[in-house]
Design a protein around this motif. Sequence first.
Motif, PDB file in Angstrom:
ATOM      1  N   ASN A  91       0.638  -1.047  -0.044  1.00 45.27           N
ATOM      2  CA  ASN A  91       0.037   0.052  -0.007  1.00 45.27           C
ATOM      3  C   ASN A  91       0.845   1.348  -0.249  1.00 45.27           C
ATOM      4  O   ASN A  91       1.215   1.808   1.003  1.00 45.27           O
ATOM      5  N   LEU A  92       1.242   1.863  -1.311  1.00 46.17           N
ATOM      6  CA  LEU A  92       2.208   3.016  -1.275  1.00 46.17           C
ATOM      7  C   LEU A  92       1.333   3.992  -0.685  1.00 46.17           C
ATOM      8  O   LEU A  92       2.083   5.218  -0.386  1.00 46.17           O
ATOM      9  N   GLY A  93       0.152   4.224  -0.799  1.00 47.64           N
ATOM     10  CA  GLY A  93      -0.649   5.486  -0.267  1.00 47.64           C
ATOM     11  C   GLY A  93      -0.136   5.397   1.350  1.00 47.64           C
ATOM     12  O   GLY A  93       0.012   6.791   1.811  1.00 47.64           O
ATOM     13  N   ALA A  94      -0.304   4.583   1.924  1.00 49.13           N
ATOM     14  CA  ALA A  94       0.052   4.543   3.389  1.00 49.13           C
ATOM     15  C   ALA A  94       1.477   4.850   3.611  1.00 49.13           C
ATOM     16  O   ALA A  94       2.080   5.565   4.409  1.00 49.13           O
ATOM     17  N   LEU A  95       2.456   4.303   2.858  1.00 51.32           N
ATOM     18  CA  LEU A  95       3.802   4.635   2.758  1.00 51.32           C
ATOM     19  C   LEU A  95       4.209   6.006   2.791  1.00 51.32           C
ATOM     20  O   LEU A  95       5.032   6.509   3.282  1.00 51.32           O
ATOM     21  N   ARG A  96       3.401   6.666   1.665  1.00 51.98           N
ATOM     22  CA  ARG A  96       3.624   7.934   1.178  1.00 51.98           C
ATOM     23  C   ARG A  96       3.495   9.069   2.335  1.00 51.98           C
ATOM     24  O   ARG A  96       4.034  10.048   2.543  1.00 51.98           O
ATOM     25  N   GLU A  97       2.201   8.463   3.093  1.00 49.81           N
ATOM     26  CA  GLU A  97       1.800   9.162   4.382  1.00 49.81           C
ATOM     27  C   GLU A  97       2.703   9.201   5.735  1.00 49.81           C
ATOM     28  O   GLU A  97       2.687   9.750   6.449  1.00 49.81           O
ATOM     29  N   GLY A  98       3.626   7.919   5.375  1.00 50.34           N
ATOM     30  CA  GLY A  98       4.672   7.814   6.362  1.00 50.34           C
ATOM     31  C   GLY A  98       4.025   6.925   7.380  1.00 50.34           C
ATOM     32  O   GLY A  98       4.839   6.447   8.598  1.00 50.34           O
ATOM     33  N   ASP A  99       2.965   6.084   7.171  1.00 53.43           N
ATOM     34  CA  ASP A  99       2.460   5.057   7.995  1.00 53.43           C
ATOM     35  C   ASP A  99       3.125   3.667   7.641  1.00 53.43           C
ATOM     36  O   ASP A  99       2.067   2.968   7.204  1.00 53.43           O
ATOM     37  N   VAL A 100       4.284   3.520   8.127  1.00 55.81           N
ATOM     38  CA  VAL A 100       4.960   2.340   7.581  1.00 55.81           C
ATOM     39  C   VAL A 100       4.230   1.337   8.464  1.00 55.81           C
ATOM     40  O   VAL A 100       4.172  -0.027   8.043  1.00 55.81           O
ATOM     41  N   GLU A 101       4.047   1.536   9.518  1.00 54.39           N
ATOM     42  CA  GLU A 101       3.253   0.464  10.414  1.00 54.39           C
ATOM     43  C   GLU A 101       1.999  -0.214   9.715  1.00 54.39           C
ATOM     44  O   GLU A 101       1.979  -1.355   9.728  1.00 54.39           O
ATOM     45  N   THR A 102       1.142   0.630   9.123  1.00 56.26           N
ATOM     46  CA  THR A 102       0.077   0.043   8.440  1.00 56.26           C
ATOM     47  C   THR A 102       0.593  -0.804   6.991  1.00 56.26           C
ATOM     48  O   THR A 102      -0.046  -2.068   6.900  1.00 56.26           O
ATOM     49  N   VAL A 103       1.419  -0.369   6.654  1.00 57.29           N
ATOM     50  CA  VAL A 103       2.027  -1.196   5.443  1.00 57.29           C
ATOM     51  C   VAL A 103       2.712  -2.489   5.860  1.00 57.29           C
ATOM     52  O   VAL A 103       2.380  -3.671   5.261  1.00 57.29           O
ATOM     53  N   GLU A 104       3.658  -2.507   6.995  1.00 56.66           N
ATOM     54  CA  GLU A 104       4.167  -3.653   7.554  1.00 56.66           C
ATOM     55  C   GLU A 104       2.744  -4.756   8.273  1.00 56.66           C
ATOM     56  O   GLU A 104       2.985  -5.947   7.964  1.00 56.66           O
ATOM     57  N   ARG A 105       2.003  -3.893   8.809  1.00 56.27           N
ATOM     58  CA  ARG A 105       0.939  -4.939   9.498  1.00 56.27           C
ATOM     59  C   ARG A 105       0.081  -5.472   8.484  1.00 56.27           C
ATOM     60  O   ARG A 105      -0.068  -6.821   8.339  1.00 56.27           O
ATOM     61  N   GLU A 106      -0.028  -5.017   7.230  1.00 51.86           N
ATOM     62  CA  GLU A 106      -1.002  -5.559   6.116  1.00 51.86           C
ATOM     63  C   GLU A 106      -0.144  -6.918   5.490  1.00 51.86           C
ATOM     64  O   GLU A 106      -0.523  -7.564   5.487  1.00 51.86           O
ATOM     65  N   LEU A 107       1.148  -6.417   5.368  1.00 50.70           N
ATOM     66  CA  LEU A 107       1.890  -7.293   4.478  1.00 50.70           C
ATOM     67  C   LEU A 107       1.974  -8.711   5.449  1.00 50.70           C
ATOM     68  O   LEU A 107       2.074  -9.785   5.045  1.00 50.70           O
ATOM     69  N   ALA A 108       1.979  -8.291   6.748  1.00 52.76           N
ATOM     70  CA  ALA A 108       2.330  -9.596   7.800  1.00 52.76           C
ATOM     71  C   ALA A 108       1.219 -10.172   7.868  1.00 52.76           C
ATOM     72  O   ALA A 108       1.196 -11.652   7.739  1.00 52.76           O
ATOM     73  N   GLU A 109      -0.027  -9.871   7.765  1.00 54.76           N
ATOM     74  CA  GLU A 109      -1.580 -10.477   7.524  1.00 54.76           C
ATOM     75  C   GLU A 109      -1.422 -11.339   6.113  1.00 54.76           C
ATOM     76  O   GLU A 109      -1.892 -12.603   6.259  1.00 54.76           O
ATOM     77  N   VAL A 110      -1.144 -10.572   5.266  1.00 55.85           N
ATOM     78  CA  VAL A 110      -1.077 -11.530   3.849  1.00 55.85           C
ATOM     79  C   VAL A 110      -0.033 -12.602   4.080  1.00 55.85           C
ATOM     80  O   VAL A 110      -0.345 -13.896   3.606  1.00 55.85           O
ATOM     81  N   ALA A 111       1.139 -12.263   4.441  1.00 55.97           N
ATOM     82  CA  ALA A 111       2.042 -13.488   4.462  1.00 55.97           C
ATOM     83  C   ALA A 111       1.688 -14.561   5.415  1.00 55.97           C
ATOM     84  O   ALA A 111       2.129 -15.819   5.069  1.00 55.97           O
ATOM     85  N   ALA A 112       0.998 -14.082   6.581  1.00 55.17           N
ATOM     86  CA  ALA A 112       0.634 -15.379   7.548  1.00 55.17           C
ATOM     87  C   ALA A 112      -0.676 -16.153   7.046  1.00 55.17           C
ATOM     88  O   ALA A 112      -0.974 -17.372   7.468  1.00 55.17           O
TER      89      ALA A 112
END
Length: 221
Positions: A91-112
């Motif tokens: 989610n590059l929109g979240a990344l661009r806002e500086g919300d790296v935590e949301t990016v990481e959390r989402e990726l972790a859910e998909v990977a899991a």
Amino acid sequence: MDDVPARIEHTVLGPTTTWSDVTAVLDTARQEGMAACLPPCYVADAAEYAPAVKTVTVVGFPHGQHATTTKCHEAQAAWNDGADELDVVANLGALREGDVETVERELAEVAAAVPVPVKVIVEAPLLDDGELRDVCQAAVDADADFVKTATGFADGGATVEDVAVMSEYLPVKASGGIGSWERADAMFEAGAERIGASSGDVIVSEYRDATGKADAATDDK
């Protein structure tokens, strides 16, 4: 260099991709010893048509702004259909806002959500160095397996500079604008482990010409 064809993901992901397009890619991948990257809607049929070919598909493609639950459902459905690996767009929109935590959390859910390797598409051409490093670290923290340079649907493609940075974090799949063995070799030299390209057959042919490797035997399975 290790077996190059096995490190190539012969790709067909355009918006007008037909089943005939997919079977052509699968036939070539089977003959040349490559993997195939194709749209999710064809995964189940592809797994039946060419069970010997490693099948890769995409999640949250191409913009990465699906809901997290949707991405997780897509990932699980693709795995159930027979996908061997998944390429998920961050989610590059979240990344661009500086919300790296949301990016990481989402990726972790998909990977899991799946027991197969997950690659994170970071769309490197759209990021500055800090953003690129942030999303790569998010992929590490999410327990992803690879990072991938680009979808091929945004401006720009893989560069040796981006691959070199990304390889500091996870194995890299270089994708976007790689249409020759010369370009693919440059990506490998920069640290890429995989290449994603719609010209996978051209890359393998040029690689064999350049190195004198014998043609692959056709797998008739």
